[in-house]
Enzyme design. Sequence first.
Site, PDB file in Angstrom:
ATOM      1  N   GLU A  41       0.705  -1.112   0.109  1.00  0.00           N
ATOM      2  CA  GLU A  41      -0.147   0.028  -0.085  1.00  0.00           C
ATOM      3  C   GLU A  41       0.766   1.345   0.073  1.00  0.00           C
ATOM      4  O   GLU A  41       1.684   1.464   0.928  1.00  0.00           O
ATOM      5  CB  GLU A  41      -1.013  -0.001   1.143  1.00  0.00           C
ATOM      6  N   SER A 118      -7.590   7.969  -2.585  1.00  0.00           N
ATOM      7  CA  SER A 118      -7.241   8.115  -1.042  1.00  0.00           C
ATOM      8  C   SER A 118      -5.830   7.362  -1.313  1.00  0.00           C
ATOM      9  O   SER A 118      -5.613   6.408  -1.971  1.00  0.00           O
ATOM     10  CB  SER A 118      -8.087   7.383  -0.143  1.00  0.00           C
ATOM     11  N   ASN A 120      -3.881   5.347   1.830  1.00  0.00           N
ATOM     12  CA  ASN A 120      -4.146   4.748   3.150  1.00  0.00           C
ATOM     13  C   ASN A 120      -4.168   3.320   2.951  1.00  0.00           C
ATOM     14  O   ASN A 120      -4.890   2.842   2.048  1.00  0.00           O
ATOM     15  CB  ASN A 120      -4.747   5.581   3.966  1.00  0.00           C
ATOM     16  N   MET A 124     -10.046   3.498  -0.135  1.00  0.00           N
ATOM     17  CA  MET A 124     -11.347   4.100  -0.238  1.00  0.00           C
ATOM     18  C   MET A 124     -12.337   3.487   0.780  1.00  0.00           C
ATOM     19  O   MET A 124     -13.256   3.894   1.141  1.00  0.00           O
ATOM     20  CB  MET A 124     -12.111   4.300  -1.503  1.00  0.00           C
ATOM     21  N   THR A 129     -19.282   5.052   1.875  1.00  0.00           N
ATOM     22  CA  THR A 129     -20.576   5.348   2.559  1.00  0.00           C
ATOM     23  C   THR A 129     -21.163   3.994   3.171  1.00  0.00           C
ATOM     24  O   THR A 129     -22.151   3.602   3.567  1.00  0.00           O
ATOM     25  CB  THR A 129     -21.777   5.633   1.567  1.00  0.00           C
ATOM     26  N   VAL A 237       4.475   1.021  -5.748  1.00  0.00           N
ATOM     27  CA  VAL A 237       4.797  -0.025  -6.649  1.00  0.00           C
ATOM     28  C   VAL A 237       5.058   0.820  -7.932  1.00  0.00           C
ATOM     29  O   VAL A 237       4.262   1.338  -8.319  1.00  0.00           O
ATOM     30  CB  VAL A 237       3.860  -1.075  -6.868  1.00  0.00           C
ATOM     31  N   HIS A 448     -17.191   6.893  -8.128  1.00  0.00           N
ATOM     32  CA  HIS A 448     -17.463   5.499  -8.615  1.00  0.00           C
ATOM     33  C   HIS A 448     -17.002   5.300 -10.041  1.00  0.00           C
ATOM     34  O   HIS A 448     -17.709   4.876 -10.839  1.00  0.00           O
ATOM     35  CB  HIS A 448     -19.015   5.332  -8.580  1.00  0.00           C
ATOM     36  N   ASN A 482     -13.373  -1.382  -9.273  1.00  0.00           N
ATOM     37  CA  ASN A 482     -14.365  -0.636  -9.888  1.00  0.00           C
ATOM     38  C   ASN A 482     -13.993  -0.803 -11.404  1.00  0.00           C
ATOM     39  O   ASN A 482     -14.758  -0.757 -12.356  1.00  0.00           O
ATOM     40  CB  ASN A 482     -14.808   0.638  -9.551  1.00  0.00           C
ATOM     41  N   THR A 494     -18.994  -1.108  -5.321  1.00  0.00           N
ATOM     42  CA  THR A 494     -18.115  -1.734  -4.492  1.00  0.00           C
ATOM     43  C   THR A 494     -18.552  -3.488  -4.259  1.00  0.00           C
ATOM     44  O   THR A 494     -17.666  -4.209  -4.351  1.00  0.00           O
ATOM     45  CB  THR A 494     -17.993  -1.495  -3.205  1.00  0.00           C
TER      46      THR A 494
END
Length: 515
Positions: A41, A118, A120, A124, A129, A237, A448, A482, A494
């Site tokens: 990551e 994002s 982290n 996401m 949501t 990467v 999305h 996605n 998702t």
Amino acid sequence: MSESRYPAEVDVVIVGSGPTGAAYARILSEDAPELTIAMLEVGPTVTSPPGAHVKNIVDAGDRARAQLLSEGPGAGDATFNSPTALAEGRRKARPGTFLLPDGAYATEGDGLPLAAMSSNVGGMGAHWTAACPRPGASERIGFLEADGELDRLLDEAERLLGVTRDAFDGAPFGDLLRERLAAAVGEGRVAASKVQRMPLAVHRREDGRLVWSGSDVVLGDVTRANPRFRLIDETLVTRVLVEDGRAAGVSVTDRRTGEDHTIAARSVVVAADALRTPQLLWASGIRPDALGRYLNDQSQVVYASRITGIDPAEAGTEPATTGGGGALSESSGVSWVPFTDDLPFHGQIMQLDASPVPLAEDDPVAPGSIVGLGLFCAKDIRRDDRLTFSDTEPDAYGMPGIRVHYSLTEADHDAIGRADEQIRLLADAVGEPLGDRPFQLPLGASLHYQGTTRMGETDDGESVCGPTSEVWAVSGLFVAGNNVIPTATACNPTLTSVALAVKGARALIAARAGD
């Protein structure tokens, strides 16, 4: 293995720690525990356990810090907490995300002004949501329908994500809200497309607190306990290595030290989101003609309405008197108006923490009675809506710069106009619409993004990977996210992406067993 953070060799490298990368790790840990796995990551670990949703962080300050750490090169830029803030006309990202730089999001056409990502652990999945509707009608992938395969994969995705339908069963206004919505748009709908509770990757603990699923839930105890699994954060990467037409590993840069390393692997999964997955393939010299093409987003029309004819005392808390904020009361839950081919929108109706328009000081408002209505529109998918990559103008990570070429068609504008009419109808059914009119969010706001490494039934030049998510041009290389979805969808993607990851992980295991 060594004192280095990086193993010299593993069986499988997974690039990205979001829900789909986590799904690969989970299925591999369950069904092939003998395989060694390295999950890489680019961003830091911001939650405990790693990959958890930031909503589960109780302290507001700690939650804000976790979001800031997720914003990569955009950390410190202005963000917004409510879609209504976009009416200001400024480019802002949601907390926990960062935008493409100026000039990159609209190289030509309408562009995606709010294209965001994002960085982290959890991707996401730490900020989403948690809405997990199933695709319906033309959203579904026809070549995966045989013998009910797609629904079985969706069942598995629900298991991994911890999807429930009862987290908000105690919401006092939920049933009333759905009754009013169904009365307005329920005619002619089959059972699967009727107004209903939104399936959510959320569960309620014994103490009453809600727990939102992130990649930690997808990984599960079996992955965390797997001694052959390693999660390595702050790792960029830079290239997928290919030898004789087959994945051979990855080149990485340790973002803590700046040192470069190579990890050998016979299987590589790239689950780096719909922008950075094709970017990494491009950087690796893997450039099929469909790479980055068929980019599609979901245009959003939003509005707000107040549920009328209710007693503020029914909410169980003192009524709010202004739109200035306050604690969230779980009074109306999350409701779903499913997509149909006749009404090609996906609707989600959920409580707003505060009114988007000022309310009179003496206007008592029942907590939870103000709801936000959002309709997502399926895109008219075109080959020329695409990402391109610049080898001479790198991004903040030093990777090929991303450029967006994206335009709405006449059919898209027609769909948005119909969504505007539909959302007015829904707002009237709820009670009292707030504000003069609905408004369309800037393109890219849905987060999305789909299609940029799309799946195809055959290698006809219009897809990047096959039905198992294995890249046509490179055996042992799988893509996830996605970006793999080949259809025009309006629903939150998702669940579908995780379902496709389940199929891909099983195919990866089967291929290794056959070697």
